[in-house]
Design a protein around this motif. Structure first.
Motif, PDB file in Angstrom:
ATOM      1  N   UNK A 139       0.882  -1.171   0.000  1.00  0.00           N
ATOM      2  CA  UNK A 139       0.000   0.000   0.000  1.00  0.00           C
ATOM      3  C   UNK A 139       0.925   1.228   0.000  1.00  0.00           C
ATOM      4  N   UNK A 140       0.664   2.210  -0.858  1.00  0.00           N
ATOM      5  CA  UNK A 140       1.537   3.386  -0.885  1.00  0.00           C
ATOM      6  C   UNK A 140       1.440   4.214   0.401  1.00  0.00           C
ATOM      7  N   UNK A 141       2.560   4.780   0.787  1.00  0.00           N
ATOM      8  CA  UNK A 141       2.575   5.674   1.945  1.00  0.00           C
ATOM      9  C   UNK A 141       2.146   7.068   1.480  1.00  0.00           C
ATOM     10  N   UNK A 142       1.897   8.010   2.396  1.00  0.00           N
ATOM     11  CA  UNK A 142       1.495   9.355   1.962  1.00  0.00           C
ATOM     12  C   UNK A 142       2.522  10.041   1.062  1.00  0.00           C
ATOM     13  N   UNK A 143       3.782   9.665   1.174  1.00  0.00           N
ATOM     14  CA  UNK A 143       4.823  10.307   0.382  1.00  0.00           C
ATOM     15  C   UNK A 143       5.146   9.615  -0.926  1.00  0.00           C
ATOM     16  N   UNK A 144       4.554   8.459  -1.186  1.00  0.00           N
ATOM     17  CA  UNK A 144       4.844   7.746  -2.433  1.00  0.00           C
ATOM     18  C   UNK A 144       4.499   8.635  -3.632  1.00  0.00           C
ATOM     19  N   UNK A 145       5.473   8.840  -4.492  1.00  0.00           N
ATOM     20  CA  UNK A 145       5.289   9.662  -5.679  1.00  0.00           C
ATOM     21  C   UNK A 145       5.563  11.141  -5.457  1.00  0.00           C
ATOM     22  N   UNK A 146       5.872  11.536  -4.228  1.00  0.00           N
ATOM     23  CA  UNK A 146       6.073  12.951  -3.910  1.00  0.00           C
ATOM     24  C   UNK A 146       7.306  13.522  -4.629  1.00  0.00           C
ATOM     25  N   UNK A 147       8.423  12.811  -4.590  1.00  0.00           N
ATOM     26  CA  UNK A 147       9.636  13.293  -5.258  1.00  0.00           C
ATOM     27  C   UNK A 147       9.413  13.360  -6.765  1.00  0.00           C
ATOM     28  N   UNK A 148       8.742  12.355  -7.295  1.00  0.00           N
ATOM     29  CA  UNK A 148       8.428  12.339  -8.726  1.00  0.00           C
ATOM     30  C   UNK A 148       7.541  13.531  -9.081  1.00  0.00           C
ATOM     31  N   UNK A 149       6.528  13.788  -8.254  1.00  0.00           N
ATOM     32  CA  UNK A 149       5.626  14.919  -8.489  1.00  0.00           C
ATOM     33  C   UNK A 149       6.403  16.238  -8.484  1.00  0.00           C
ATOM     34  N   UNK A 150       7.276  16.430  -7.484  1.00  0.00           N
ATOM     35  CA  UNK A 150       8.086  17.653  -7.410  1.00  0.00           C
ATOM     36  C   UNK A 150       8.927  17.808  -8.669  1.00  0.00           C
ATOM     37  N   UNK A 151       9.575  16.720  -9.075  1.00  0.00           N
ATOM     38  CA  UNK A 151      10.455  16.759 -10.235  1.00  0.00           C
ATOM     39  C   UNK A 151       9.677  17.081 -11.507  1.00  0.00           C
ATOM     40  N   UNK A 152       8.472  16.548 -11.626  1.00  0.00           N
ATOM     41  CA  UNK A 152       7.644  16.854 -12.788  1.00  0.00           C
ATOM     42  C   UNK A 152       7.138  18.300 -12.751  1.00  0.00           C
ATOM     43  N   UNK A 207      -6.397   7.583  -1.695  1.00  0.00           N
ATOM     44  CA  UNK A 207      -5.798   6.462  -2.420  1.00  0.00           C
ATOM     45  C   UNK A 207      -5.964   5.154  -1.659  1.00  0.00           C
ATOM     46  N   UNK A 208      -5.718   5.191  -0.362  1.00  0.00           N
ATOM     47  CA  UNK A 208      -5.696   3.971   0.437  1.00  0.00           C
ATOM     48  C   UNK A 208      -7.075   3.606   0.986  1.00  0.00           C
ATOM     49  N   UNK A 209      -7.905   4.602   1.220  1.00  0.00           N
ATOM     50  CA  UNK A 209      -9.228   4.350   1.797  1.00  0.00           C
ATOM     51  C   UNK A 209     -10.006   3.251   1.102  1.00  0.00           C
ATOM     52  N   UNK A 210     -10.153   3.325  -0.218  1.00  0.00           N
ATOM     53  CA  UNK A 210     -10.893   2.264  -0.905  1.00  0.00           C
ATOM     54  C   UNK A 210     -10.260   0.879  -0.727  1.00  0.00           C
ATOM     55  N   UNK A 211      -8.924   0.829  -0.635  1.00  0.00           N
ATOM     56  CA  UNK A 211      -8.257  -0.461  -0.432  1.00  0.00           C
ATOM     57  C   UNK A 211      -8.547  -1.027   0.950  1.00  0.00           C
ATOM     58  N   UNK A 212      -8.569  -0.146   1.939  1.00  0.00           N
ATOM     59  CA  UNK A 212      -8.768  -0.583   3.315  1.00  0.00           C
ATOM     60  C   UNK A 212     -10.213  -0.939   3.628  1.00  0.00           C
ATOM     61  N   UNK A 213     -11.126  -0.248   2.960  1.00  0.00           N
ATOM     62  CA  UNK A 213     -12.527  -0.416   3.315  1.00  0.00           C
ATOM     63  C   UNK A 213     -13.341  -1.158   2.251  1.00  0.00           C
ATOM     64  N   UNK A 214     -12.660  -1.822   1.325  1.00  0.00           N
ATOM     65  CA  UNK A 214     -13.417  -2.586   0.336  1.00  0.00           C
ATOM     66  C   UNK A 214     -13.772  -3.933   0.953  1.00  0.00           C
ATOM     67  N   UNK A 215     -15.002  -4.313   0.751  1.00  0.00           N
ATOM     68  CA  UNK A 215     -15.510  -5.583   1.288  1.00  0.00           C
ATOM     69  C   UNK A 215     -15.878  -6.499   0.130  1.00  0.00           C
ATOM     70  N   UNK A 216     -15.535  -7.721   0.267  1.00  0.00           N
ATOM     71  CA  UNK A 216     -15.911  -8.694  -0.768  1.00  0.00           C
ATOM     72  C   UNK A 216     -17.046  -9.541  -0.239  1.00  0.00           C
ATOM     73  N   UNK A 217     -17.915  -9.934  -1.131  1.00  0.00           N
ATOM     74  CA  UNK A 217     -19.066 -10.769  -0.716  1.00  0.00           C
ATOM     75  C   UNK A 217     -18.726 -12.215  -0.714  1.00  0.00           C
TER      76      UNK A 217
END
Length: 181
Positions: free
Chosen positions: A92-105, A171-181
């Motif tokens: 699961x990505x952390x809050x900073x995942x992609x941050x350096x890439x975003x800054x560089x872009x 980003x993470x909310x849907x992963x954490x709170x998705x329920x399967x039947x």
């Protein structure tokens, strides 16, 4: 209160602006105000240099894969840092995942690419840029600017924390709170 000497008053004016001349200061208070102004300017100078260095590093890093496509994360590894431990362990990505890439872009003017990498990173890059400019103004003008280094820091940190946390929950909310039947 004793009247300030002409030399102390001129020193205060040079450090804190003409408004110091309108107040009745004792020599001790004039020197204290000037010392606080010097501290404020020094602190602002340090933060301005750090801000410019941040953008310089973001400009040196390459946010692109060898084939020319944009990266979404991992740009920080060019600095010798390891892959994100949180992502490696929890998938699961952390809050900073992609941050350096975003800054560089963002430094390259690719706002949409930065937004895809980490939307909070774009907002934080803008806040960092504005903060760096404000720190520069404080460093040059001191208290006469009407700005305070501490206020700029509080504002920037609050925006960064809210942006990173909100993006992470989005980003993470849907992963954490998705329920399967």
């Amino acid at each position: 209160m004793t009247a300030p000497s002409e030399q102390a008053l001129q020193f205060a004016i040079s450090q804190t602006g003409p408004e110091a001349a309108q107040a009745e200061f004792s020599d001790g208070f004039v020197i204290q105000a000037a010392t606080e102004n010097r501290r404020e300017r020094l602190l602002a100078t340090v933060f301005a240099i750090a801000g410019f260095a941040l953008f310089l590093v973001a400009g040196v890093l390459s946010p692109y894969e060898p084939d020319g496509t944009r990266k979404e994360l991992g740009t920080h590894q060019q600095l010798g840092l390891p892959p994100c431990g949180f992502l490696t362990v929890f998938q699961v990505p952390c809050p900073g995942c992609g941050m350096t890439t975003a800054f560089s872009l963002v430094v390259r003017g690719d706002l949409s690419g930065g937004w895809e990498a980490n939307a909070a990173g774009v907002l934080i890059a803008v806040v960092a840029f504005v903060s760096t400019l404000l720190f520069t103004v404080i460093a040059v003008r001191g208290r006469r600017s009407g700005l305070w280094t501490d206020d700029v820091i509080k504002f920037a940190v609050a925006i960064a924390a809210i942006a990173a946390t909100s993006r992470w929950l989005f980003v993470v909310g849907p992963m954490l709170f998705s329920f399967t039947n």
